[in-house]
Design an enzyme around this catalytic site. Structure first.
Site, PDB file in Angstrom:
ATOM      1  CD  GLU A  92      -0.154   0.245   5.831  1.00 33.19           C
ATOM      2  OE1 GLU A  92      -1.331   0.596   6.089  1.00 33.19           O
ATOM      3  OE2 GLU A  92       0.242  -0.010   4.675  1.00 33.19           O
ATOM      4  CG  ASN A 133       1.025  -1.896  -4.995  1.00 32.01           C
ATOM      5  OD1 ASN A 133       1.045  -1.543  -6.174  1.00 32.01           O
ATOM      6  ND2 ASN A 133       2.046  -1.666  -4.185  1.00 32.01           N
ATOM      7  CB  SER A 157       6.878   0.456  -4.909  1.00 32.98           C
ATOM      8  OG  SER A 157       6.115   0.499  -3.727  1.00 32.98           O
TER       9      SER A 157
END
Length: 305
Positions: A139, A248, A289
């Site tokens: 990202e 995360n 995810s």
């Protein structure tokens, strides 16, 4: 007395009120599934792993979707379809795959795409763009590429991986080694921790006059953290479900270990530690995810005992 007909059932399962797929990941997965279903000819590729979850990637593989390494574009044929992953890519990479393939499905997370457009806009106006986050994360690489491609005048892109990086940059300004930017913005990787981002902004803001700080942290990260904390007092232990290489998900595990006596990270139901079957109440949380099917599978396995 326990008999064969009166076996102890599994623990009560309490799900966090927010868990699993975030909006961006769901969009990316739906885009890849649709590409696989609609493609009557050619190969469907994803540029790198679509998301950070092995189980989800295995699902796509079973549909014929293959992962293409960022530096292996020679494999793309004219009839192929290329799916850009949720983390996004640089403008140069997107242009390359667009020229090689029949179709490109841009599954970049809308929040990431907003950051890409924002840095391109400011860089084109001569701003220095500070990006806080993991320098090696896809990202961050994609956002930085957008800033660099649009840069004009004195604009430059600076990656800040930690508070220490910010302190070192400020020290360079004070020593005269690096000129102070006349105008600058600070944005972050969407999954950076709030405390880390605030810490970086706290260091840069007093030295760089007029620094504009944008809140680009995805609320999905905070929502999952808060929902996990809310399980306190309701459960005897917590299972975090998700990819072990997901940032995360790892942060969820760190929080779970802080707030609960028993906490473990698993990718599938097969990895549930035996001790969790002995608990009265087990909490479930999952990274952004993690597929719904995997969460459901973990719950069923626990309840079966």
């Amino acid at each position: 007395m326990t008999t064969e007909n009166h076996k102890k059932k599994g623990p009560k399962v309490v799900r966090a009120r927010v868990l699993g797929y975030c909006m961006g990941v769901r969009k990316a997965m739906e885009g890849a599934h649709k590409a696989a279903k609609d493609s009557s000819r050619g190969q469907v590729w994803t540029l790198g792993p679509l998301i950070h979850n092995k189980t989800a990637l295995d699902m796509l593989a079973s549909e014929g979707v293959q992962i293409l390494k960022d530096d292996d574009f020679s494999k793309i044929q004219g009839d192929d379809v290329v799916v850009i992953r949720a983390h996004g890519v640089t403008p140069a990479v997107k242009a390359d795959v667009t020229a090689r393939s029949r179709a490109v499905v841009d599954a970049t997370c809308p929040r990431v795409m907003l950051s890409q457009k924002r840095v391109a806009d400011f860089a084109s106006r001569g701003y220095t763009v500070f990006i806080a986050g993991d320098k090696n994360h896809g990202e961050v690489t994609g956002i930085a590429g957008c800033a660099q491609a649009a840069a004009t005048g004195d604009s430059r892109c600076v990656l800040i991986g930690s508070r220490r990086d910010a302190e070192e940059f400020v020290a360079q300004i004070r020593s005269g080694e690096t000129p102070e930017p006349e105008k600058a913005i600070l944005i972050s990787q969407t999954t950076i921790s709030r405390s880390e981002y605030d810490s970086i902004a706290e260091v840069l803001s007093p030295t760089i006059g007029g620094l504009e700080v944008f809140d680009t942290i995805c609320p999905a990260t905070t929502e999952r953290q808060e929902a996990l904390v809310d399980l306190q007092g309701q459960v005897d232990g917590v299972l975090i479900i998700g990819g072990k290489n997901s940032a995360n998900t790892q942060r969820l595990l760190t929080s779970a270990q802080r707030y609960f006596d028993k906490a473990a990270l698993i990718e599938t139901a097969d990895e549930i530690p035996l001790e969790f079957f002995q608990l009265e109440r087990v909490g479930l949380s999952a990274g952004a995810s993690t597929p719904d099917e995997v969460i459901d599978g973990v719950e069923r396995r626990l309840q079966a005992g």
